[in-house]
Motif scaffolding. Structure first.
Motif, mmCIF file in Angstrom:
data_model
loop_
_atom_site.group_PDB
_atom_site.id
_atom_site.type_symbol
_atom_site.label_atom_id
_atom_site.label_comp_id
_atom_site.label_asym_id
_atom_site.label_seq_id
_atom_site.Cartn_x
_atom_site.Cartn_y
_atom_site.Cartn_z
ATOM 1 N N LEU A 211 0.872 -1.186 0.000
ATOM 2 C CA LEU A 211 0.000 0.000 0.000
ATOM 3 C C LEU A 211 0.901 1.226 0.000
ATOM 4 O O LEU A 211 1.563 1.507 0.999
ATOM 5 C CB LEU A 211 -0.881 0.031 1.251
ATOM 6 N N HIS A 212 0.945 1.962 -1.094
ATOM 7 C CA HIS A 212 1.851 3.098 -1.151
ATOM 8 C C HIS A 212 1.292 4.271 -0.355
ATOM 9 O O HIS A 212 0.122 4.614 -0.468
ATOM 10 C CB HIS A 212 2.072 3.510 -2.602
ATOM 11 N N VAL A 213 2.158 4.855 0.462
ATOM 12 C CA VAL A 213 1.773 6.031 1.228
ATOM 13 C C VAL A 213 1.498 7.163 0.231
ATOM 14 O O VAL A 213 2.336 7.448 -0.622
ATOM 15 C CB VAL A 213 2.906 6.412 2.201
ATOM 16 N N ASP B 181 -6.145 12.466 -1.740
ATOM 17 C CA ASP B 181 -4.939 11.672 -1.997
ATOM 18 C C ASP B 181 -5.114 10.254 -1.465
ATOM 19 O O ASP B 181 -4.650 9.290 -2.064
ATOM 20 C CB ASP B 181 -3.722 12.334 -1.339
ATOM 21 N N LEU B 182 -5.789 10.165 -0.315
ATOM 22 C CA LEU B 182 -6.055 8.838 0.236
ATOM 23 C C LEU B 182 -7.031 8.100 -0.671
ATOM 24 O O LEU B 182 -6.945 6.885 -0.834
ATOM 25 C CB LEU B 182 -6.636 8.968 1.653
ATOM 26 N N GLY B 183 -7.947 8.859 -1.271
ATOM 27 C CA GLY B 183 -8.925 8.270 -2.196
ATOM 28 C C GLY B 183 -8.247 7.508 -3.319
ATOM 29 O O GLY B 183 -8.746 6.461 -3.751
ATOM 30 N N PHE C 250 1.110 1.645 7.867
ATOM 31 C CA PHE C 250 0.685 2.505 6.770
ATOM 32 C C PHE C 250 0.267 3.887 7.284
ATOM 33 O O PHE C 250 0.753 4.924 6.810
ATOM 34 C CB PHE C 250 -0.472 1.834 6.013
ATOM 35 N N THR C 251 -0.628 3.920 8.277
ATOM 36 C CA THR C 251 -1.119 5.220 8.751
ATOM 37 C C THR C 251 -0.023 5.976 9.514
ATOM 38 O O THR C 251 0.048 7.202 9.440
ATOM 39 C CB THR C 251 -2.373 5.046 9.641
ATOM 40 N N ASP D 236 3.780 10.497 9.426
ATOM 41 C CA ASP D 236 5.183 10.906 9.534
ATOM 42 C C ASP D 236 5.604 11.750 8.337
ATOM 43 O O ASP D 236 6.197 12.818 8.500
ATOM 44 C CB ASP D 236 6.102 9.686 9.579
ATOM 45 N N GLU D 237 5.317 11.190 7.153
ATOM 46 C CA GLU D 237 5.806 11.858 5.947
ATOM 47 C C GLU D 237 5.140 13.200 5.714
ATOM 48 O O GLU D 237 5.686 14.059 5.026
ATOM 49 C CB GLU D 237 5.603 10.945 4.735
ATOM 50 N N SER D 238 3.957 13.380 6.295
ATOM 51 C CA SER D 238 3.256 14.662 6.128
ATOM 52 C C SER D 238 3.680 15.664 7.201
ATOM 53 O O SER D 238 3.165 16.787 7.235
ATOM 54 C CB SER D 238 1.753 14.436 6.201
#
Lengths: 196, 196, 196, 196
Positions: C25-27, C35-37, D90-91, D96-98
């Motif tokens: 699952l790519h972040v 974006d999550l959509g 994933f979450t 983190d990346e945001s």
């Protein structure tokens, strides 16, 4: 039973750590020996971290043979140890990719040191707990256990002189522990002999 | 108990190795059969490495049924074997991505050879240790065990002629071992019969 | 004991498959709901594959409760099943990234079908082996087991009409198996009652 | 036996989740402390998620000590819990990346909340099942269990004020559970005392 599940969980985490480190070894883009040579540092430090996790697994296993009861603090001290060990793939990869630059090598050493401290805390909590007398007796002077953090600190300081030099005490710790430690085995054998 | 934990740890590492190899299979960028075709080499060598790990797991399991005591050397010989096996995803991926170029295929063969040697060392240490007589008797002439490194060397040499040709002996080793080996089962059945 | 180690190894592989799918699952690069959509398809098919592995684990566990002896063929049929299951993360990821394009969805369906066939082979080998009579009796008409491959083929054919339509029978199989299957539990309970 | 295999499978999944999160920690491109500093948020939230999984493992283990029989619904409720927990890497990585942007932090909170609800469902199903009276008695008022979802909702609402503020109740839940919970241990000790 509680002990069995803690050991199984720890084994699982250690087995995963030791195996996923290989995922951090980047497949070379070229197809020649020279391209593999670029991964050579990675290969050596991968082997070093592999040996460290093997040592922790071995010592962890021996230590819990003499632990009679898993208390709350022991459970959390164990997770604390696993936390630092789970960072090995990250700090190993950073050191590798930097070709042993100063800061990444320093961070690797700090990671090793933190895990050693976490292990010492876990050991002390087990010794203080029920049945801990046996572990203390088996440990004796615990020269290796006391020497390891000192060698890590020596390595950390040497990194400031030269990162490659700093690796020397780190390797020394690994070699020291690979020489088999018969204390717990001897203790168990002796006590079994006394009973019969 | 020691044996149980060594087996559980080894099973964990082997289960992870066999499964993470799929992470090295790159998802094709296009969405057609042709794009999947580009991954075809990867698929076949993935299957080959999968079978190898399955064989090691199977043989490992049988061998330790006849091992009575885990000594320090056996423990480290086991980790030494797991080390070489844990490199399979890396060497498999390099060979795949190079579309069977010479050096990566050679490195893959050397990895297979190193694991075979590590297995032989482990087997000899168990045979020399307590209860090892049973394993030696069960092994008999151990034709397969002696033939495997020879075939790996043959494959490594053939890679210099043609990498695809070099894969032939590698596949032959896998096929040879997949044919069920009843020696240890036969030995155990016989000894059980003698006792009753 | 052999059975215990086969189950432990299979559990390990299944636990890893079910968990590493999340690594595919790519972040999202952006930080908004939209974006999550873009990952939404991924999320749904991840959930579907998660349920499949859960079903296989559940059925695998029940089936081996009635298996008395692990023969060589059973061992390899089990690894054969694990092989196809270990490809789920790969085929799921390809289908996700293509936003349900035809070929990737077809390949996903073929993967599901291959695993179902591998499971059937394993089941038949256990039934033919020692103690298999109990499993055959417990299975009864095995409507679900026979219906699953049929539904997979239906889904594979429907993908040629529309990939989304093809997913309908795939989801139907998952729902069908999530409804608890009491056959083996009933069989065991009955036989236990007869003994006492 | 069924219980043992469910615990082993859950332990496996939890061990993998807790370990693969480190794979989401990106190795910094530069080689200075400042470059590591960019990963600092990642480090802290990694530690937080590590502690959460540790807590779930601990509570899961205690709860199943009082579960006498694994029914179909309990098995699926357990997989449902593992599903939400498997999304933590994933979450966590997205948040983190945001650098703690609003939506990703919100999604992290919703993930925590969903896992807490899944745990409550599992607990209720065990309490309703055979032998569940013991668990209900041991749980007592279950203040922590009832407070956790409330704190998660509070955190989720606070994210709309400020994402960093939203993390405060999330951390509070972790701290609350790390304080050892002696209810089940006390219950077991008491009942053991009554028997003897």
């Amino acid at each position: 039973m509680t002990k069995g599940r803690l050991e199984a969980f720890s084994d699982g985490v250690l087995a995963i750590i030791i195996t996923i480190m290989v995922l951090e070894l980047h497949v070379p883009e070229g197809h020649e020996w020279a391209d593999l040579g670029d991964s050579a540092t990675g290969f050596l430090t991968y082997a070093l971290s592999f040996v460290y996790i093997g040592i922790y697994w071995n010592n962890h296993h021996h230590m819990f043979q003499l632990c009679e009861k898993i208390t709350g603090p022991v459970l959390w001290a164990n997770l604390h140890l696993l936390f630092w060990l789970s960072l090995y793939p990250f700090t190993t990869a950073w050191m590798d990719e930097s070709d042993l630059a100063r800061t990444p090598t320093l961070v690797y050493g700090l990671n090793l040191f933190a895990a050693a401290i976490a292990y010492t805390i876990l050991q002390r909590l087990i010794i203080r707990g029920p049945g801990g007398a046996g572990l203390r007796e088996a440990m004796g002077a615990d020269v290796k256990g006391k020497l390891s953090p000192v060698l890590y600190v020596a390595g950390i300081l040497l990194v400031f002189v030269s990162p490659v030099l700093g690796l020397v005490p780190f390797v020394a710790v690994a070699v020291m522990w690979m020489v088999p430690d018969r204390r717990i085995e001897a203790y168990l054998a002796e006590h079994e002999a006394q009973r019969s």
